[in-house]
Design a protein around this motif. Structure first.
Motif, mmCIF file in Angstrom:
data_model
loop_
_atom_site.group_PDB
_atom_site.id
_atom_site.type_symbol
_atom_site.label_atom_id
_atom_site.label_comp_id
_atom_site.label_asym_id
_atom_site.label_seq_id
_atom_site.Cartn_x
_atom_site.Cartn_y
_atom_site.Cartn_z
ATOM 1 N N LYS A 138 15.411 -3.138 2.997
ATOM 2 C CA LYS A 138 15.992 -1.902 3.541
ATOM 3 C C LYS A 138 15.099 -0.700 3.262
ATOM 4 C CE LYS A 138 20.841 -3.315 3.277
ATOM 5 N NZ LYS A 138 22.167 -3.028 2.673
ATOM 6 N N ILE A 139 14.494 -0.664 2.063
ATOM 7 C CA ILE A 139 13.716 0.503 1.656
ATOM 8 C C ILE A 139 12.477 0.695 2.519
ATOM 9 C CG2 ILE A 139 12.272 -0.660 -0.071
ATOM 10 C CD1 ILE A 139 13.938 2.789 -0.468
ATOM 11 N N THR A 140 11.965 -0.400 3.136
ATOM 12 C CA THR A 140 10.765 -0.304 3.973
ATOM 13 C C THR A 140 11.058 -0.647 5.443
ATOM 14 O OG1 THR A 140 10.202 -2.572 3.292
ATOM 15 C CG2 THR A 140 9.134 -0.759 2.107
ATOM 16 N N ALA A 141 12.325 -0.695 5.807
ATOM 17 C CA ALA A 141 12.716 -1.113 7.163
ATOM 18 C C ALA A 141 12.079 -0.255 8.248
ATOM 19 C CB ALA A 141 14.236 -1.089 7.297
ATOM 20 N N ASP A 142 11.977 1.050 8.000
ATOM 21 C CA ASP A 142 11.402 1.963 8.993
ATOM 22 C C ASP A 142 10.050 2.526 8.547
ATOM 23 O OD1 ASP A 142 13.741 1.782 10.675
ATOM 24 O OD2 ASP A 142 14.773 3.083 9.233
ATOM 25 N N PHE A 143 9.468 1.902 7.552
ATOM 26 C CA PHE A 143 8.220 2.406 6.978
ATOM 27 C C PHE A 143 7.035 2.086 7.886
ATOM 28 C CE2 PHE A 143 4.542 1.852 4.063
ATOM 29 C CZ PHE A 143 4.495 3.135 3.536
ATOM 30 N N THR A 144 6.245 3.101 8.220
ATOM 31 C CA THR A 144 5.068 2.903 9.075
ATOM 32 C C THR A 144 3.779 3.294 8.370
ATOM 33 O OG1 THR A 144 5.346 5.116 10.054
ATOM 34 C CG2 THR A 144 6.394 3.254 11.190
ATOM 35 N N GLY A 145 3.875 3.578 7.071
ATOM 36 C CA GLY A 145 2.691 3.957 6.304
ATOM 37 C C GLY A 145 1.880 2.755 5.859
ATOM 38 N N THR A 146 1.074 2.949 4.823
ATOM 39 C CA THR A 146 0.133 1.929 4.353
ATOM 40 C C THR A 146 0.747 1.075 3.257
ATOM 41 O OG1 THR A 146 -1.752 3.353 4.879
ATOM 42 C CG2 THR A 146 -2.135 1.563 3.313
ATOM 43 N N VAL A 147 0.504 -0.239 3.355
ATOM 44 C CA VAL A 147 0.886 -1.185 2.304
ATOM 45 C C VAL A 147 -0.400 -1.754 1.709
ATOM 46 C CG1 VAL A 147 2.089 -3.326 1.731
ATOM 47 C CG2 VAL A 147 3.047 -1.772 3.461
ATOM 48 N N LEU A 148 -0.564 -1.582 0.406
ATOM 49 C CA LEU A 148 -1.738 -2.091 -0.305
ATOM 50 C C LEU A 148 -1.350 -3.370 -1.032
ATOM 51 C CD1 LEU A 148 -4.643 -1.787 -1.503
ATOM 52 C CD2 LEU A 148 -3.608 -0.409 -3.323
ATOM 53 N N PHE A 149 -2.119 -4.438 -0.825
ATOM 54 C CA PHE A 149 -1.822 -5.737 -1.432
ATOM 55 C C PHE A 149 -2.691 -5.951 -2.677
ATOM 56 C CE2 PHE A 149 -0.253 -6.123 2.821
ATOM 57 C CZ PHE A 149 0.812 -7.008 2.756
ATOM 58 N N LEU A 150 -2.023 -6.131 -3.818
ATOM 59 C CA LEU A 150 -2.697 -6.443 -5.073
ATOM 60 C C LEU A 150 -2.115 -7.721 -5.666
ATOM 61 C CD1 LEU A 150 -2.790 -2.903 -6.808
ATOM 62 C CD2 LEU A 150 -4.618 -3.993 -5.472
ATOM 63 N N GLU A 151 -2.776 -8.238 -6.690
ATOM 64 C CA GLU A 151 -2.266 -9.404 -7.411
ATOM 65 C C GLU A 151 -2.282 -9.100 -8.904
ATOM 66 O OE1 GLU A 151 -4.225 -12.993 -6.165
ATOM 67 O OE2 GLU A 151 -4.040 -12.467 -4.033
ATOM 68 N N GLU A 152 -1.607 -9.943 -9.664
ATOM 69 C CA GLU A 152 -1.402 -9.680 -11.090
ATOM 70 C C GLU A 152 -2.700 -9.587 -11.886
ATOM 71 O OE1 GLU A 152 -0.743 -14.340 -12.476
ATOM 72 O OE2 GLU A 152 0.970 -12.985 -12.421
ATOM 73 N N ASP A 153 -3.776 -10.172 -11.389
ATOM 74 C CA ASP A 153 -5.038 -10.145 -12.130
ATOM 75 C C ASP A 153 -6.047 -9.169 -11.515
ATOM 76 O OD1 ASP A 153 -5.522 -11.600 -9.847
ATOM 77 O OD2 ASP A 153 -6.510 -13.275 -10.856
ATOM 78 N N HIS A 154 -5.548 -8.091 -10.940
ATOM 79 C CA HIS A 154 -6.408 -7.018 -10.432
ATOM 80 C C HIS A 154 -6.362 -5.829 -11.391
ATOM 81 C CE1 HIS A 154 -6.181 -8.543 -5.973
ATOM 82 N NE2 HIS A 154 -6.879 -9.324 -6.768
ATOM 83 N N PHE A 155 -7.328 -4.940 -11.233
ATOM 84 C CA PHE A 155 -7.442 -3.751 -12.084
ATOM 85 C C PHE A 155 -7.956 -2.624 -11.189
ATOM 86 C CE2 PHE A 155 -9.287 -0.918 -15.234
ATOM 87 C CZ PHE A 155 -8.445 -1.043 -16.329
ATOM 88 N N VAL A 156 -7.338 -1.445 -11.269
ATOM 89 C CA VAL A 156 -7.693 -0.353 -10.357
ATOM 90 C C VAL A 156 -8.324 0.818 -11.110
ATOM 91 C CG1 VAL A 156 -5.860 -0.981 -8.752
ATOM 92 C CG2 VAL A 156 -5.403 0.734 -10.522
ATOM 93 N N THR A 157 -9.127 1.600 -10.400
ATOM 94 C CA THR A 157 -9.706 2.817 -10.966
ATOM 95 C C THR A 157 -8.710 3.963 -10.819
ATOM 96 O OG1 THR A 157 -10.710 3.459 -8.864
ATOM 97 C CG2 THR A 157 -12.033 2.074 -10.344
ATOM 98 N N GLU A 158 -8.928 5.028 -11.556
ATOM 99 C CA GLU A 158 -7.978 6.145 -11.522
ATOM 100 C C GLU A 158 -8.003 6.899 -10.200
ATOM 101 O OE1 GLU A 158 -9.394 9.757 -13.905
ATOM 102 O OE2 GLU A 158 -10.512 8.108 -14.829
ATOM 103 N N ASP A 159 -9.039 6.700 -9.388
ATOM 104 C CA ASP A 159 -9.116 7.407 -8.099
ATOM 105 C C ASP A 159 -8.878 6.497 -6.903
ATOM 106 O OD1 ASP A 159 -11.509 5.972 -8.120
ATOM 107 O OD2 ASP A 159 -12.658 7.585 -7.178
ATOM 108 N N PHE A 160 -8.275 5.317 -7.126
ATOM 109 C CA PHE A 160 -8.149 4.369 -6.016
ATOM 110 C C PHE A 160 -7.262 4.919 -4.893
ATOM 111 C CE2 PHE A 160 -4.155 3.175 -8.005
ATOM 112 C CZ PHE A 160 -3.386 2.579 -7.003
ATOM 113 N N ILE A 161 -6.232 5.678 -5.226
ATOM 114 C CA ILE A 161 -5.368 6.251 -4.190
ATOM 115 C C ILE A 161 -6.117 7.345 -3.442
ATOM 116 C CG2 ILE A 161 -3.226 7.525 -3.770
ATOM 117 C CD1 ILE A 161 -2.044 6.121 -6.222
ATOM 118 N N HIS A 162 -6.860 8.151 -4.165
ATOM 119 C CA HIS A 162 -7.660 9.214 -3.555
ATOM 120 C C HIS A 162 -8.639 8.632 -2.535
ATOM 121 C CE1 HIS A 162 -10.207 12.833 -3.319
ATOM 122 N NE2 HIS A 162 -11.237 12.019 -3.477
ATOM 123 N N VAL A 163 -9.345 7.564 -2.915
ATOM 124 C CA VAL A 163 -10.317 6.942 -2.013
ATOM 125 C C VAL A 163 -9.613 6.298 -0.828
ATOM 126 C CG1 VAL A 163 -12.040 5.092 -1.808
ATOM 127 C CG2 VAL A 163 -12.047 6.597 -3.809
#
Length: 362
Positions: A138-163
């Protein structure tokens, strides 16, 4: 505290198995990312583990939702999609399988092997999770934005959303043909113990892509499963194209979701999937052991040291002002001859097909 979810919210879908230590590192890296309070983290589990659930419930820096894959090996240990005593052993010959009269005797894969549930689950889970996010929650039923796919063994930088936001902006301009944005990379060439001399290779091969002029390089090219399957981001528009090729995805004899997606791109879609990949990676793979690895020492310390060294060394280049896009033509025609197998069982085909909640090319 952080809601509501809007189309400017970043939805981050995280596929979780049972590796608590890796997941803890990922969550710490997410907590340190700028603008993380404007995201919805959806953790999709195929194992019920109270320690993992407790860790996720402790998150207080973003919106969080947990969903659980309902056809897991944990909930179906002795029946399909788990393995029953009447299933054919993996390496039994088809003639012997016929004599044994095991359930799936008529459905070996293209290499003559029978299904292994521990391998088929990952593809099922990825497909179920994606269909839930784009078609059922329900929370994403009308969502048209971006979905980012990660897995449990990933690691992100502090600017990943900015990039990622910079990449989304380019999608509206010179990179319109890009269906998938890619933030990740693998460090296969760096799998050795760290010392000062060897660290020079990191600077030479990785940090060169963190441009000093306030820009980061991004490559526009054809999507490839082995290169662009980590830190993938896409929208409902792209997902709907993939969903039209449900039959290709679910019947393709490969237990890997990413190779199945490549099959969709090459053999079903009118226009092949294109990706915009950031060359200075913002998502890293820290899992030395998993489905495809059988190393005795699965400690995360060595890989984490490598990743932290790269990120610390690139600190001054984070949060670039812009992207510099280069087009990279595929050197030779990409031809996917046949799958990796493990997906010949018609029960897997049916389960996969029945997970789709939209249109299909049946």
């Amino acid at each position: 505290m952080f809601g509501p979810v809007t189309n400017s919210t970043l939805v981050i879908a995280i596929q979780v198995h049972h590796r608590l230590n890796y997941l803890r590192h990922l969550i710490i890296s997410l907590s340190e990312a700028r603008s993380i309070d404007r995201t919805l983290l959806i953790f999709s589990h195929d194992v019920w583990n109270e320690d993992i659930n407790k860790l996720i419930r402790s998150i207080d820096f973003a919106m969080v939702l947990q969903i659980h894959y309902p056809y897991s090996l944990q909930t179906h240990p002795y029946t399909f999609p788990g393995e029953s005593s009447r299933d054919c052993p993996r390496n039994i010959k088809p003639d012997d399988a016929a004599k044994l009269n095991c359930i799936n005797k008529d459905w070996p894969d293209l290499y003559g092997h029978y299904r292994e549930a521990k391998f088929t689950q990952t593809k099922h889970h990825w497909w179920w999770k994606s269909n839930q996010i784009f078609g059922n929650l329900k929370i994403t039923a009308d969502f048209t934005g971006t979905v980012l796919f990660l897995e449990e063994d990933h690691f992100v930088t502090e600017d990943f959303i900015h990039v990622l936001k910079l990449m989304e902006k380019e999608q509206e301009g010179v990179a319109k043909e890009a269906n998938i944005l890619c933030l990740g990379t693998y460090l296969k060439k760096f799998n050795y113990k760290i010392n000062s001399k060897q660290m020079e290779y990191y600077t030479k091969y990785v940090l060169k892509d963190f441009n000093k002029q306030g820009s980061v390089m991004a490559e526009l090219t054809q999507w490839m499963s082995s290169k662009h399957n980590m830190g993938m981001a896409l929208t409902r528009k792209t997902w709907n194209k993939i969903l039209q090729c449900t039959n290709h995805f679910c019947r393709y004899d490969d237990y890997n979701w990413d190779w199945s997606l490549l099959h969709v791109s090459l053999n079903c879609l009118r226009d092949k999937l294109q990706t915009l990949m950031v060359r200075g990676p913002r998502v890293f793979h820290i899992g030395e052991c998993g489905v495809h690895h059988k190393k005795k020492d699965c400690a995360t310390s060595l890989v984490m040291n490598k990743v932290k060294y790269i990120i610390d060394s690139a600190k001054q280049y984070l949060f670039p002002d812009r992207l510099t896009i280069v087009e990279s033509a595929v050197k030779k025609k990409v031809k996917l001859k046949k799958g990796n197998g493990g997906w010949g069982d018609k029960r897997d085909h049916s389960l996969c097909l029945n997970m789709t909640l939209g249109y299909q090319d049946l």
